[in-house]
Every structure is written in structure tokens, then in C-alpha cells.
Design a protein around this motif. Structure first.
Motif, mmCIF file in Angstrom:
data_model
loop_
_atom_site.group_PDB
_atom_site.id
_atom_site.type_symbol
_atom_site.label_atom_id
_atom_site.label_comp_id
_atom_site.label_asym_id
_atom_site.label_seq_id
_atom_site.Cartn_x
_atom_site.Cartn_y
_atom_site.Cartn_z
ATOM 1 N N ASN A 1 0.796 -1.214 0.000
ATOM 2 C CA ASN A 1 0.000 0.000 0.000
ATOM 3 C C ASN A 1 0.838 1.278 0.000
ATOM 4 O OD1 ASN A 1 0.546 -1.047 2.739
ATOM 5 N ND2 ASN A 1 -0.385 0.844 3.436
ATOM 6 N N SER A 2 2.146 1.151 -0.185
ATOM 7 C CA SER A 2 3.012 2.327 -0.189
ATOM 8 C C SER A 2 3.046 2.969 -1.573
ATOM 9 C CB SER A 2 4.440 1.946 0.229
ATOM 10 O OG SER A 2 5.031 1.086 -0.725
ATOM 11 N N TYR A 3 3.307 4.270 -1.606
ATOM 12 C CA TYR A 3 3.410 4.980 -2.880
ATOM 13 C C TYR A 3 4.561 4.435 -3.714
ATOM 14 C CZ TYR A 3 0.152 8.435 -0.984
ATOM 15 O OH TYR A 3 -0.952 9.061 -0.463
ATOM 16 N N GLU A 4 5.674 4.086 -3.059
ATOM 17 C CA GLU A 4 6.836 3.576 -3.790
ATOM 18 C C GLU A 4 6.491 2.301 -4.549
ATOM 19 O OE1 GLU A 4 8.361 5.540 0.034
ATOM 20 O OE2 GLU A 4 6.763 4.155 -0.534
ATOM 21 N N PHE A 5 5.698 1.460 -3.893
ATOM 22 C CA PHE A 5 5.329 0.195 -4.528
ATOM 23 C C PHE A 5 4.359 0.412 -5.685
ATOM 24 C CE2 PHE A 5 2.586 -3.486 -5.076
ATOM 25 C CZ PHE A 5 3.515 -4.505 -5.228
ATOM 26 N N ILE A 6 3.297 1.174 -5.429
ATOM 27 C CA ILE A 6 2.223 1.314 -6.414
ATOM 28 C C ILE A 6 2.637 2.173 -7.605
ATOM 29 C CG2 ILE A 6 -0.114 2.237 -6.769
ATOM 30 C CD1 ILE A 6 -0.713 1.465 -3.862
ATOM 31 N N LEU A 7 3.388 3.238 -7.350
ATOM 32 C CA LEU A 7 3.696 4.194 -8.421
ATOM 33 C C LEU A 7 5.027 3.934 -9.117
ATOM 34 C CD1 LEU A 7 2.506 7.510 -6.717
ATOM 35 C CD2 LEU A 7 1.227 5.995 -8.262
ATOM 36 N N LEU A 8 5.938 3.204 -8.469
ATOM 37 C CA LEU A 8 7.257 2.988 -9.070
ATOM 38 C C LEU A 8 7.576 1.507 -9.253
ATOM 39 C CD1 LEU A 8 9.357 5.721 -7.198
ATOM 40 C CD2 LEU A 8 8.638 5.726 -9.594
ATOM 41 N N PHE A 9 7.660 0.780 -8.157
ATOM 42 C CA PHE A 9 8.132 -0.603 -8.238
ATOM 43 C C PHE A 9 7.244 -1.453 -9.148
ATOM 44 C CE2 PHE A 9 7.955 -5.021 -6.889
ATOM 45 C CZ PHE A 9 9.296 -5.376 -6.934
ATOM 46 N N LEU A 10 5.941 -1.452 -8.895
ATOM 47 C CA LEU A 10 5.046 -2.332 -9.658
ATOM 48 C C LEU A 10 5.011 -1.991 -11.144
ATOM 49 C CD1 LEU A 10 3.066 -4.671 -9.639
ATOM 50 C CD2 LEU A 10 1.242 -3.072 -8.989
ATOM 51 N N PRO A 11 4.840 -0.724 -11.533
ATOM 52 C CA PRO A 11 4.820 -0.427 -12.981
ATOM 53 C C PRO A 11 6.126 -0.771 -13.689
ATOM 54 C CG PRO A 11 3.931 1.408 -11.722
ATOM 55 C CD PRO A 11 4.529 0.469 -10.739
ATOM 56 N N VAL A 12 7.254 -0.451 -13.057
ATOM 57 C CA VAL A 12 8.553 -0.731 -13.689
ATOM 58 C C VAL A 12 8.764 -2.229 -13.825
ATOM 59 C CG1 VAL A 12 11.059 -0.558 -13.405
ATOM 60 C CG2 VAL A 12 9.612 1.433 -12.942
ATOM 61 N N THR A 13 8.479 -2.967 -12.755
ATOM 62 C CA THR A 13 8.646 -4.428 -12.791
ATOM 63 C C THR A 13 7.759 -5.048 -13.860
ATOM 64 O OG1 THR A 13 9.140 -4.436 -10.418
ATOM 65 C CG2 THR A 13 8.537 -6.538 -11.417
ATOM 66 N N PHE A 14 6.527 -4.595 -13.929
ATOM 67 C CA PHE A 14 5.555 -5.115 -14.902
ATOM 68 C C PHE A 14 6.017 -4.842 -16.331
ATOM 69 C CE2 PHE A 14 1.860 -4.618 -17.631
ATOM 70 C CZ PHE A 14 1.081 -5.711 -17.320
ATOM 71 N N SER B 1 12.273 -8.855 -7.091
ATOM 72 C CA SER B 1 11.752 -9.361 -5.821
ATOM 73 C C SER B 1 12.781 -9.211 -4.705
ATOM 74 C CB SER B 1 11.346 -10.834 -5.973
ATOM 75 O OG SER B 1 10.290 -10.978 -6.907
ATOM 76 N N LEU B 2 14.050 -9.448 -5.017
ATOM 77 C CA LEU B 2 15.102 -9.248 -4.016
ATOM 78 C C LEU B 2 15.220 -7.769 -3.643
ATOM 79 C CD1 LEU B 2 17.844 -11.681 -5.381
ATOM 80 C CD2 LEU B 2 16.449 -11.979 -3.316
ATOM 81 N N PHE B 3 15.075 -6.889 -4.611
ATOM 82 C CA PHE B 3 15.071 -5.452 -4.333
ATOM 83 C C PHE B 3 13.882 -5.093 -3.441
ATOM 84 C CE2 PHE B 3 13.597 -1.155 -5.292
ATOM 85 C CZ PHE B 3 14.747 -0.420 -5.059
ATOM 86 N N PHE B 4 12.726 -5.658 -3.753
ATOM 87 C CA PHE B 4 11.523 -5.448 -2.960
ATOM 88 C C PHE B 4 11.758 -5.879 -1.512
ATOM 89 C CE2 PHE B 4 7.766 -7.632 -1.215
ATOM 90 C CZ PHE B 4 6.845 -6.593 -1.191
ATOM 91 N N TYR B 5 12.393 -7.029 -1.327
ATOM 92 C CA TYR B 5 12.673 -7.532 0.022
ATOM 93 C C TYR B 5 13.699 -6.655 0.728
ATOM 94 C CZ TYR B 5 13.753 -10.771 3.805
ATOM 95 O OH TYR B 5 13.936 -11.340 5.049
ATOM 96 N N GLY B 6 14.735 -6.272 -0.004
ATOM 97 C CA GLY B 6 15.806 -5.485 0.592
ATOM 98 C C GLY B 6 15.429 -4.049 0.888
ATOM 99 N N TRP B 7 14.326 -3.567 0.335
ATOM 100 C CA TRP B 7 13.893 -2.192 0.596
ATOM 101 C C TRP B 7 13.688 -1.967 2.091
ATOM 102 C CZ3 TRP B 7 13.410 2.048 -2.511
ATOM 103 C CH2 TRP B 7 12.677 3.132 -2.016
ATOM 104 N N ILE C 1 9.365 -14.692 -5.217
ATOM 105 C CA ILE C 1 8.356 -13.960 -5.984
ATOM 106 C C ILE C 1 7.596 -13.008 -5.050
ATOM 107 C CG2 ILE C 1 6.667 -15.819 -5.750
ATOM 108 C CD1 ILE C 1 7.183 -13.781 -8.921
ATOM 109 N N PHE C 2 7.656 -11.731 -5.340
ATOM 110 C CA PHE C 2 7.299 -10.706 -4.360
ATOM 111 C C PHE C 2 5.841 -10.697 -3.906
ATOM 112 C CE2 PHE C 2 6.534 -8.489 -8.390
ATOM 113 C CZ PHE C 2 5.363 -7.793 -8.128
ATOM 114 N N PRO C 3 4.832 -11.120 -4.692
ATOM 115 C CA PRO C 3 3.473 -11.076 -4.155
ATOM 116 C C PRO C 3 3.270 -11.890 -2.875
ATOM 117 C CG PRO C 3 3.403 -11.286 -6.529
ATOM 118 C CD PRO C 3 4.843 -11.459 -6.128
#
Length: 340
Positions: free
Chosen positions: A4-17, A40-46, A155-157
Motif C-alpha cells: 500500500n506504499s506509494y513507492e510500490f504502487i507508483l514505481l516498483f510495480l509499474p517498472v517491474t511489470f 523481488s530481491l530489491f523489494f525484500y531489501g527495501w 516472488i514478491f506477491p
């Protein structure tokens, strides 16, 4: 990084997709898988990059143990050794301070607590990999490559909040060609489910948390009404938080053409405790049933053995939810309810 973070919704998810499906369109499927693993490793390491090496070592260790189980004669000994190592790692990070506190309370000693920071998602990636080792031992899961095993665990989900996934169910999805092609139906369905989960988390659970925190932070001065408001708020906060995250995980999986297992099915509508555990944290319940309750004998050897196996299973579920005697008692209480 939270869903639910802005970083995830506006940056991480669109770029990854975009990068994943661009590589898929170029028929670079393995490169797309590499990208998804790295993302996914970047997502975890954030959250804390210091724990990324721990995750990597756990993955490499379990992959190696799985290969040994496949190729060696003494499969059972290797399996038990791998599971023991996984549980020791989990026990150290999640339960060491609980054990030290218990020893201090019982003996009157003053051993210092380790004050260990619990690595994000360690229970999920540990139980996921234990199930993998058991499935390899049973011959129903087979190593294809280290890359796909990395994808399975990271896998990050599902990585930080579940569900617990199965290698034998996920691997066919990882390797099929359709996974790497944009599916508009899956995107529409995934976004809808993600939006529903996000709404539950942000608009309901987080707002209820305000009332629950007020009650729990002022427990000594609560009125009768305030205590009930706090209690009900916490119950509903927990409900909608877990429900929201479970749905966001399924929605995110569908965006990448992956079908993750259902993990939450209106447990407060359950008609009994047994029905409740079929609806609450469904993949944990399935895991405990398949990898603990049934191997211990299930209900096949009489009522006493059934009671013992159920008690062990419910105590594990209690400890899963937290390192404290209240969680142990909660697991024991639910054992009694299930037997009534």
C-alpha cells in the motif's frame, strides 16, 4: 516495501511489470525470470538490505539439500538435517528472546536478551522451503533449475505476507510460455482484486487501528465502553488487514499470470472452530495438515493419538502467530475447541 506504499504502487510495480513483459515479448523468457527475481530481491531489501544475504543463503542451502535428496540414498537423514537447519534458523530469529525470557522467569536469572530484529517474511520463506524439501523427498517435486527455485521462494506477491505456496503447483506456471505474454483479462481481474484488498487495508484496517491503539495504549484507564470499542476495533482491524493483504497478493500474482492460492475466506462467518481454520490463513492450515498432522498419524490411530497430533499442530499454529505464552495458550485453547 509495503503493497500500500506509494513507492510500490507508483514505481516498483509499474517498472517491474513493463520490463518483465517487454522481455517476454522479445522471447527472452529466462531473462524476464531473472528480472523478476532481482526485482523481488530489491523489494525484500527495501525494508532492510542487511537481511538479503540471509534470504539468499537460505535459498541456496535448501536448493542444495533438495538436490542431495534427489541424488543420494540416505534421503531421510538429509531431509531431517535440512528441516532441522531451517527450524534452527527460524527459531534463532523468532524465538530466541522468547526462550531466554522464559528461562529468566522460571529460574529468576537475568540473562540478557539478544534483541534480535525479526527478518521480514522469515516464517513464510522457511515453511515454503520445508514443504519443498518434503515434496522432493516424496518424489512429487523435481528441481528444474536454480533460477526457477529462486523465483519460487522470492516472488514478491507472496514473499512477506504469504500465502505459503507449493513448488509443485507454481513451477508449471513459471515455465509456461503464456506467463510471459500480456493477458488483458488477468490484468483487469488482478487490478480489481488488488484494489479491493488495498481498500480493505487502507480505508478500513488502518482507520480501525487508530481506535485499537488508543485502547491498548491506555489499558489501565479504560471505561467499559472504551474497552469494547478497542476490542472490536482490533478484531476487525486484524480481519481486514489480513483479508486485504491476501487479496492484494492474489491480484498481484494475476498481473504476472500467476495463480496464487486463496488464503482467506470470510473466517468470521465460520459456523465452528474447525470451519474457522478452513477459512483463516488457509495455506498455513493446509501446510500444517499436510506436513505435520497427517505425517504424525492424523486421526488414523485412535482418539488419543488424534488429540496429541491436533495439540501439536495447533501449538505450532499458535507459535507461528507470535513468540509468547499467550500464543501458546491460544493454540491450546483452539485444540480444546476443535475437540468439543
Amino acid at each position: 516495501m509495503l503493497f500500500n506504499s506509494y513507492e510500490f504502487i507508483l514505481l516498483f510495480l509499474p517498472v517491474t511489470f513493463v520490463v518483465f513483459f517487454t522481455l517476454g515479448k522479445l522471447k527472452c523468457n529466462k531473462l524476464a525470470t531473472v528480472w523478476l527475481v532481482l526485482a523481488s530481491l530489491f523489494f525484500y531489501g527495501w525494508w532492510d538490505y542487511h537481511y538479503v544475504p540471509l534470504l539468499l543463503m537460505s535459498i541456496l542451502f535448501n536448493y542444495f539439500v533438495g538436490k542431495q535428496i534427489e541424488n543420494r540414498a540416505n534421503k531421510k537423514a538429509i531431509l531431517f538435517g535440512g528441516i532441522a537447519a531451517d527450524l534452527l534458523l527460524l527459531g534463532y530469529f523468532k524465538y530466541a528472546d522468547f526462550f531466554i525470557s522464559t528461562v529468566n522467569d522460571l529460574s529468576g536469572s537475568s540473562l540478557g536478551l539478544l534483541n534480535i530484529v525479526l527478518p521480514l517474511g522469515i516464517s513464510f520463506f522457511t515453511f515454503t522451503q520445508i514443504a519443498y524439501l518434503v515434496d522432493v523427498y516424496r518424489g512429487i517435486a523435481k528441481n528444474i533449475s536454480l533460477l526457477y527455485y529462486f523465483e519460487f521462494v522470492t516472488i514478491f506477491p507472496h514473499l512477506i505476507a504469504g500465502p505459503i505456496i507449493s513448488y509443485k503447483e507454481m513451477l508449471p506456471q513459471f515455465v509456461r510460455a503464456e506467463t510471459f505474454a500480456i493477458n488483458h483479462k488477468n490484468i483487469a481481474l488482478g487490478l480489481a482484486i488488488f484494489a479491493i484488498g488495498l481498500t480493505k487495508k487502507v480505508m478500513i484496517a488502518d482507520n480501525l487501528a487508530v481506535w485499537a491503539n488508543i485502547a491498548f495504549n491506555n489499558s489501565e484507564n479504560l471505561t467499559f465502553l472504551a474497552a469494547w470499542i478497542g476490542s472490536i476495533s482490533y478484531s476487525l482491524q486484524l480481519y481486514f488487514d489480513f483479508s486485504g493483504y491476501s487479496e492484494m497478493a492474489i491480484g498481484l500474482g494475476l498481473l504476472f499470470n500467476l495463480s496464487l492460492p486463496m488464503n482467506f475466506n470470510s473466517p468470521y462467518q465460520a459456523t465452528s472452530i474447525i470451519d474457522f481454520w478452513r477459512r483463516w490463513h488457509m495455506t498455513l492450515g493446509s501446510w500444517v495438515k499436510e506436513y505435520m498432522y497427517i505425517p504424525l498419524g492424523g486421526n488414523r490411530h485412535g482418539e488419543l493419538c488424534k488429540m496429541r497430533n491436533l495439540l501439536v499442530s495447533m501449538l505450532l499454529i499458535g507459535l507461528w502467530h507470535g513468540a509468547g505464552w499467550t500464543f501458546v495458550l491460544w493454540g491450546g485453547e483452539h485444540t480444546v475447541y476443535c475437540l468439543l
